[in-house]
Enzyme design. Structure first.
Site, short mmCIF file in Angstrom:
data_model
loop_
_atom_site.label_atom_id
_atom_site.label_comp_id
_atom_site.label_asym_id
_atom_site.label_seq_id
_atom_site.Cartn_x
_atom_site.Cartn_y
_atom_site.Cartn_z
N SER A 55 0.84 -1.20 0.00
CA SER A 55 0.00 0.00 0.00
C SER A 55 0.88 1.25 0.00
CB SER A 55 -0.86 -0.01 1.27
OG SER A 55 -1.44 1.24 1.49
N TYR B 294 -2.26 -1.55 10.93
CA TYR B 294 -2.51 -2.01 9.56
C TYR B 294 -1.35 -1.61 8.65
CZ TYR B 294 -3.97 -1.61 4.73
OH TYR B 294 -3.98 -1.66 3.35
N LYS C 5 1.88 -3.80 6.48
CA LYS C 5 2.32 -3.71 5.08
C LYS C 5 3.83 -3.49 5.03
CE LYS C 5 -1.63 -4.55 3.34
NZ LYS C 5 -1.84 -5.89 2.77
N1 UFG Z 1 -12.95 11.04 3.30
C1 UFG Z 1 -13.95 11.91 3.62
N2 UFG Z 1 -15.12 11.40 4.13
C2 UFG Z 1 -15.30 10.06 4.34
C3 UFG Z 1 -14.26 9.17 3.99
C4 UFG Z 1 -13.09 9.70 3.47
O1 UFG Z 1 -13.84 13.12 3.47
O2 UFG Z 1 -16.37 9.67 4.81
C5 UFG Z 1 -11.71 11.59 2.72
C6 UFG Z 1 -10.48 11.28 3.57
O3 UFG Z 1 -10.30 12.29 4.53
C7 UFG Z 1 -9.39 11.25 2.51
C8 UFG Z 1 -10.10 10.75 1.26
O4 UFG Z 1 -11.48 10.94 1.49
O5 UFG Z 1 -8.96 12.55 2.24
C9 UFG Z 1 -9.86 9.28 0.99
O6 UFG Z 1 -10.16 8.55 2.17
P1 UFG Z 1 -10.27 6.96 2.17
O7 UFG Z 1 -10.61 6.54 3.57
O8 UFG Z 1 -11.15 6.51 1.08
O9 UFG Z 1 -8.81 6.51 1.78
P2 UFG Z 1 -7.44 6.77 2.54
O10 UFG Z 1 -6.55 7.44 1.55
O11 UFG Z 1 -7.59 7.41 3.85
O12 UFG Z 1 -7.08 5.26 2.86
C10 UFG Z 1 -6.31 4.55 1.99
C11 UFG Z 1 -6.65 3.05 2.07
C12 UFG Z 1 -6.23 2.49 3.38
C13 UFG Z 1 -4.82 2.89 3.71
C14 UFG Z 1 -4.71 4.38 3.69
C15 UFG Z 1 -3.36 4.83 4.09
O13 UFG Z 1 -8.04 2.85 1.90
O14 UFG Z 1 -6.30 1.09 3.30
O15 UFG Z 1 -5.01 4.81 2.38
O16 UFG Z 1 -2.88 5.89 3.38
F1 UFG Z 1 -4.44 2.49 4.94
#
Ligand code: UFG
Length: 338
Positions: free
Chosen positions: A125, A150, A154
């Site tokens: 990841s 988590y 990785k």
């Molecule tokens: N976000 C929102 N509202 C929500 C959900 C997400 O505004 O309800 C925003 C988050 O703040 C972020 C973006 O949308 O800016 C993406 O969020 P995600 O949760 O979809 O994805 P992430 O980048 O946070 O997570 C991803 C992977 C994880 C990993 C993580 C680490 O899904 O498995 O990257 O960087 F751990």
């Protein structure tokens, strides 16, 4: 040629099984169905016309892993998806994550290390980079201290593979560092089906649009980006699945330059949360109910991939636009709820 796909009934695993079958590989899936459903097998079969072999058990059961390889000694390659992936849950239950994600990896590598030739692809990841100092992020960017158990699994997983490859010249492995996988198969037979309240942006958006959730909370609009919301690299899951197939082919054709390699898998383009919402509204032809709230703990400001290495060495690049990906996610959500 027989390929083992662990976690092959999950979101990325199921799409990869389809792409492998499309290229003529015979697939055997191991999945414990803890976060997936056995009916995905039928859905895969509907898409490709070929039912993959399937064994339901937990890879933490070392004797079953051993027994599997005794019975399937003709497996030519392994793509290892099976793992737990909820960041918040990993903070609450770190030992579960270390056991689920690392003991299973060790048991698989133990089996492969005793073979005269083995090929292994690992789901890593972009989380290993944390907030990178430079964007886009290349594979040479330093690995930063993990934000969660988590993320740590990785990083440690990559180290376990690297150390094993150093002393096992017959083992060839690639870690693929995924950016943010989204979307669904164009058939809408398979897609992302989170259990409970979605933690990730796209399923939260589609569930809000379909009426399952009232409102999307956008976590923070005071980041140093063009519109104040966080930037991510959203990659269509079918593009990501295809990256696994070309990575496997690289190993099988001995095109790898060392026996352990790492590749970023993203589109190379970053999008803000508000840009994602705009694209979704366009593709679904409806307004999304959202509000801006405070930042979510642990979120980084921006991450998107430099994909030069995958482009040049795997001959792979993402094809789908953000619009395509969100359109497919919406089509899937509508089909699932109908
Ligand atoms: N976000 C929102 N509202 C929500 C959900 C997400 O505004 O309800 C925003 C988050 O703040 C972020 C973006 O949308 O800016 C993406 O969020 P995600 O949760 O979809 O994805 P992430 O980048 O946070 O997570 C991803 C992977 C994880 C990993 C993580 C680490 O899904 O498995 O990257 O960087 F751990």
């Amino acid at each position: 040629m027989k390929i083992l796909v662990t976690g092959g009934l999950g979101f990325i695993g199921s799409h990869t099984v389809v792409e492998l079958q499309n290229k003529g590989y015979e697939v055997v899936i191991i999945d414990n169905c803890s976060n997936s459903s056995a009916d995905v097998l039928d859905r895969i079969t509907k898409i490709t016309g070929i039912k993959p072999l399937f064994e339901q058990f937990d890879l933490r059961e070392k004797n079953k892993v051993q027994d599997f390889f005794n019975r399937h000694n003709d497996v030519s390659g392994v793509i290892h998806f099976a793992a737990s992936k909820a960041v918040g849950e990993s903070v609450e239950n770190p030992l579960l994550y270390y056991e689920n994600n690392l003991s299973t990896l060790v048991y698989l590598l133990q089996q492969l290390s005793s073979k005269s030739s083995a090929h292994f692809i690992f789901s890593s990841s972009c989380t290993v980079y944390g907030q990178a100092d430079e964007l886009p992020i290349t594979e040479n960017a330093p690995v930063k201290a993990a934000e969660s158990p988590y993320g740590n699994t990785k990083q440690i997983g990559e180290e376990i593979i690297r150390d094993t490859c150093k002393v096992t010249s017959d083992l060839n492995a690639i870690s693929l560092r995924y950016f943010n996988p989204i979307g669904a198969h164009p058939s809408s037979e398979i897609g992302e089906l989170p259990i409970g309240v979605p933690q990730n942006l796209i399923p939260y958006i589609t569930q809000t649009a379909i009426g399952l959730r009232e409102q999307l909370s956008v976590f923070g609009d005071d980041y140093p980006t063009s519109d104040g919301t966080c930037i991510r690299d959203y990659i269509h899951v079918v593009d990501l699945a295809k990256a696994h197939v070309v990575a496997l082919q690289r190993l099988l054709e001995h095109k790898n330059v060392s026996n352990y390699e790492v590749f970023n898998v993203g589109t190379g383009t970053g999008s803000t949360v508000l840009e994602v919402i705009q694209s979704f509204e366009k593709m679904s032809n409806q307004k999304l109910n959202y509000k801006i709230v405070g930042r979510r703990e642990g979120d980084i400001t921006a991450a998107y991939a430099d994909t030069t290495k995958a482009n040049n060495e795997l001959g792979w690049q993402a094809k789908s636009s953000l619009d395509d990906s969100l359109g497919s996610a919406w089509k899937w959500e509508q089909k699932v709820r109908s």
